[in-house]
Design a protein around this motif. Sequence first.
Motif, PDB file in Angstrom:
ATOM      1  N   SER A  20       0.913  -1.148  -0.335  1.00 34.05           N
ATOM      2  CA  SER A  20       0.061   0.059  -0.073  1.00 34.05           C
ATOM      3  C   SER A  20       0.974   1.114  -0.035  1.00 34.05           C
ATOM      4  N   ALA A  21       1.904   1.242  -0.578  1.00 41.14           N
ATOM      5  CA  ALA A  21       2.295   1.911  -0.570  1.00 41.14           C
ATOM      6  C   ALA A  21       1.911   3.623  -1.111  1.00 41.14           C
ATOM      7  N   ASP A  22       0.976   3.506  -2.524  1.00 41.83           N
ATOM      8  CA  ASP A  22       0.497   4.744  -2.596  1.00 41.83           C
ATOM      9  C   ASP A  22      -0.254   5.281  -2.001  1.00 41.83           C
ATOM     10  N   LEU A  23      -0.896   4.261  -0.603  1.00 45.63           N
ATOM     11  CA  LEU A  23      -1.159   5.279   0.829  1.00 45.63           C
ATOM     12  C   LEU A  23      -0.851   5.536   1.223  1.00 45.63           C
ATOM     13  N   VAL A  24      -0.057   5.433   1.739  1.00 39.97           N
ATOM     14  CA  VAL A  24       1.216   6.174   2.603  1.00 39.97           C
ATOM     15  C   VAL A  24       1.637   7.432   2.440  1.00 39.97           C
ATOM     16  N   LEU A  25       1.858   7.361   0.806  1.00 41.09           N
ATOM     17  CA  LEU A  25       2.144   8.714   0.493  1.00 41.09           C
ATOM     18  C   LEU A  25       1.305   9.802   0.491  1.00 41.09           C
ATOM     19  N   GLU A  26      -0.168   9.336   0.056  1.00 39.84           N
ATOM     20  CA  GLU A  26      -1.197   9.614   0.369  1.00 39.84           C
ATOM     21  C   GLU A  26      -1.758  10.505   1.593  1.00 39.84           C
ATOM     22  N   LEU A  27      -1.529   9.669   2.783  1.00 36.60           N
ATOM     23  CA  LEU A  27      -1.723   9.765   3.976  1.00 36.60           C
ATOM     24  C   LEU A  27      -0.776  10.828   5.339  1.00 36.60           C
ATOM     25  N   SER A  28       0.225  10.506   4.038  1.00 33.61           N
ATOM     26  CA  SER A  28       1.322  11.661   4.430  1.00 33.61           C
ATOM     27  C   SER A  28       0.741  12.544   3.610  1.00 33.61           C
ATOM     28  N   GLU A  29       0.559  13.257   2.429  1.00 36.82           N
ATOM     29  CA  GLU A  29       0.294  14.107   1.647  1.00 36.82           C
ATOM     30  C   GLU A  29      -0.821  15.038   2.506  1.00 36.82           C
ATOM     31  N   ALA A  30      -1.527  14.034   3.142  1.00 35.08           N
ATOM     32  CA  ALA A  30      -2.782  14.788   3.275  1.00 35.08           C
ATOM     33  C   ALA A  30      -2.764  14.960   5.057  1.00 35.08           C
ATOM     34  N   ALA A  31      -1.443  14.410   5.956  1.00 33.15           N
ATOM     35  CA  ALA A  31      -1.793  15.167   6.959  1.00 33.15           C
ATOM     36  C   ALA A  31      -0.961  16.199   6.953  1.00 33.15           C
ATOM     37  N   ASP A  32       0.006  16.682   5.914  1.00 30.27           N
ATOM     38  CA  ASP A  32       0.899  18.041   5.597  1.00 30.27           C
ATOM     39  C   ASP A  32      -0.579  18.991   5.272  1.00 30.27           C
ATOM     40  N   VAL A  33      -1.105  18.454   3.942  1.00 26.60           N
ATOM     41  CA  VAL A  33      -2.087  19.692   4.211  1.00 26.60           C
ATOM     42  C   VAL A  33      -2.903  20.115   4.768  1.00 26.60           C
ATOM     43  N   ALA A  34      -3.478  19.236   6.257  1.00 27.28           N
ATOM     44  CA  ALA A  34      -4.694  19.751   7.141  1.00 27.28           C
ATOM     45  C   ALA A  34      -3.399  20.455   8.256  1.00 27.28           C
ATOM     46  N   GLY A  35      -2.875  20.141   7.771  1.00 30.13           N
ATOM     47  CA  GLY A  35      -1.931  21.381   8.670  1.00 30.13           C
ATOM     48  C   GLY A  35      -0.923  20.666  10.037  1.00 30.13           C
ATOM     49  N   LEU A  36      -1.329  19.194   9.728  1.00 28.94           N
ATOM     50  CA  LEU A  36      -0.611  18.494  10.973  1.00 28.94           C
ATOM     51  C   LEU A  36       1.046  18.785  11.216  1.00 28.94           C
ATOM     52  N   ASP A  37       1.321  18.471  12.914  1.00 32.38           N
ATOM     53  CA  ASP A  37       2.907  18.081  12.958  1.00 32.38           C
ATOM     54  C   ASP A  37       3.582  17.353  12.245  1.00 32.38           C
ATOM     55  N   LEU A  38       3.131  15.926  12.249  1.00 30.51           N
ATOM     56  CA  LEU A  38       4.695  15.108  12.650  1.00 30.51           C
ATOM     57  C   LEU A  38       3.830  13.755  11.603  1.00 30.51           C
ATOM     58  N   VAL A  39       4.504  13.504  10.654  1.00 30.39           N
ATOM     59  CA  VAL A  39       4.255  11.976  10.215  1.00 30.39           C
ATOM     60  C   VAL A  39       5.110  10.977  10.400  1.00 30.39           C
ATOM     61  N   THR A  40       5.170  10.155  11.215  1.00 32.87           N
ATOM     62  CA  THR A  40       5.552   8.929  11.536  1.00 32.87           C
ATOM     63  C   THR A  40       6.048   7.691  11.605  1.00 32.87           C
ATOM     64  N   ILE A  41       6.640   6.821  11.383  1.00 30.62           N
ATOM     65  CA  ILE A  41       6.385   5.128  10.632  1.00 30.62           C
ATOM     66  C   ILE A  41       7.356   4.412  11.002  1.00 30.62           C
ATOM     67  N   GLN A  42       6.811   3.423  11.327  1.00 33.85           N
ATOM     68  CA  GLN A  42       7.939   2.132  12.151  1.00 33.85           C
ATOM     69  C   GLN A  42       9.056   1.575  11.706  1.00 33.85           C
ATOM     70  N   ASP A  43       9.656   0.938  12.585  1.00 27.22           N
ATOM     71  CA  ASP A  43      10.896   0.517  11.665  1.00 27.22           C
ATOM     72  C   ASP A  43      11.272  -0.251  12.419  1.00 27.22           C
ATOM     73  N   HIS A  44      11.020  -1.418  11.854  1.00 26.79           N
ATOM     74  CA  HIS A  44      11.164  -3.476  11.687  1.00 26.79           C
ATOM     75  C   HIS A  44      11.924  -3.736  10.465  1.00 26.79           C
ATOM     76  N   PRO A  45      13.575  -3.191  10.136  1.00 27.17           N
ATOM     77  CA  PRO A  45      14.605  -3.460   9.075  1.00 27.17           C
ATOM     78  C   PRO A  45      13.651  -5.426   8.793  1.00 27.17           C
ATOM     79  N   TYR A  46      13.637  -6.486   9.366  1.00 26.18           N
ATOM     80  CA  TYR A  46      13.600  -7.571   9.093  1.00 26.18           C
ATOM     81  C   TYR A  46      12.178  -7.753   8.967  1.00 26.18           C
ATOM     82  N   GLN A  47      10.795  -7.325   8.475  1.00 28.52           N
ATOM     83  CA  GLN A  47       9.791  -7.359   8.124  1.00 28.52           C
ATOM     84  C   GLN A  47       9.291  -7.080   6.093  1.00 28.52           C
TER      85      GLN A  47
END
Length: 504
Positions: A20-47
């Motif tokens: 769902s890579a496109d959705l992750v970017l859309e959600l992040s762009e929407a957060a930016d346009v909506a005026g939110l402060d942060l976009v954070t991503i979990q980090d599990h390099p083995y996943q």
Amino acid sequence: MTDYGQDLQFGIFPSPDAASADLVLELSEAADVAGLDLVTIQDHPYQAKHLDTWTLLSVIAARTTSVRVAPNVANLPLRPPVVLARSVATLDLLSGGRVELGLGTGAFFDAIVAAGGTRLTPGESIKSLTEAIEVIRAVWAGEGGPTVRIEGKHHRVVGLHPGPAPAHPVEIWLGAYKPRMLRLTGRSADGWLPSMGYAAPDTLGGLNRTIDDAAAKAGRDPASIRRLYNIHGRFGSGGGMLQGSPREWAEQLAELTLTEGMSTYILAVKSLDQVQRFAHEVAPAVRELVDDERARRAAGTSTQTAAVEVRGQEAAPAAATRHTTESLTAEPLTAESFTEAVAPQAHSGAGAHLVEVHDGLRAELTRLRDIVEQVVAGEEQAHRARNAINELTMRQNNWTLGAYCAQYCRFVTGHHGLEDRSVFPHLRRSDPALTPVLDRLESEHLVIHDVLEQLDEALVGLVSGASGTTELKRVVDVLSSTLLEHLAYEESELVTALDRHGFY
């Protein structure tokens, strides 16, 4: 009752699913346009099902303009601290100071070992993290800082030149739950980042006290340590924590701020609707409740909590804080021509956000024109006096213009892309009478895209010598007239509809 008085911040926590890579970017762009402060991503390099966190954060930073990005939290056993420090500093420089660092010891050691990491005991993990924080901060000292010499049990860095330094003082937030990790947070970290699934709201007070005690013993002000909280929930009519209406969410989060000191709320999201409601309905209401109660306390007329006093009252529509245009000083071009259409009435909610985003585009367009004028002046000076200094100045101006144009084009394209994918389809469903307006706006998006491509060609021509500043200036003039007319028409036709229907 503990309120550290910290400013409120709000962000999102989308899952980095590779499918769902496109959705992750859309959600992040929407957060930016909506005026939110942060976009954070979990980090599990083995996943195997996850996108790589640092690559994804870099793309998100490139596709947005104001949100800050952070790993939530970086997996230290698979991220060597020197490499991690330089990754953070590099992205912070490239994004204009929009990176923070969530950091953890790593929890799933079977998977970590399978990926090439070393299995550590809980005590060893904390020692490794303590050493890593020291290494990271030493690397961030940048040019002029002392040579990094840290000979730890788990991290040995001897004779390394520090740098690069980040663009701003990057905060280190620790994901911590057990006493030893909480004490490390109090001694060494800039923030505490627990998750609601592991630290329930009714446990926060005791965990905070452990951090505060450790901070006091280390000579630190506990209020200087930001309290963040990963949250999850659903909007509905049910009871329980974050299970009701946006107003109920706001009351519950305000109470956590006023009684437990939490000040940054990061919501796990899976849809654009969740981002929209969190940004436009929850976040502004939390700010209002907290500000009101803090004002009462300052005046000596505090109620038990603002959330209790206003419970049951209807929330007035309010807009989430935008950060896109806060630092801009340039005046928009011919402001009267494009504010006239929306000036007769005040707007709030989604309509106001559209105008704010457009104001950012207009102000940055003014700055773009200013840089073009500098390039024109530099070229004229170079023609009059062909020497090394003037040639260097002209190349520097051209590089600055190219970088700025690329950023501006991404901003315009991202804004229009979000409208085409999400906002306009929503308005078509909500108000079919808008169809002719939306058809025109989508057609204008294509025209503006063509002009942006012409701008790119003109920049290539300028740098290669195939064309000079005359063609560049012509294209920028076309972009100015086309874009300003488009923004004015969109505001005149959609602001009221967006106030009524929202973005999504």
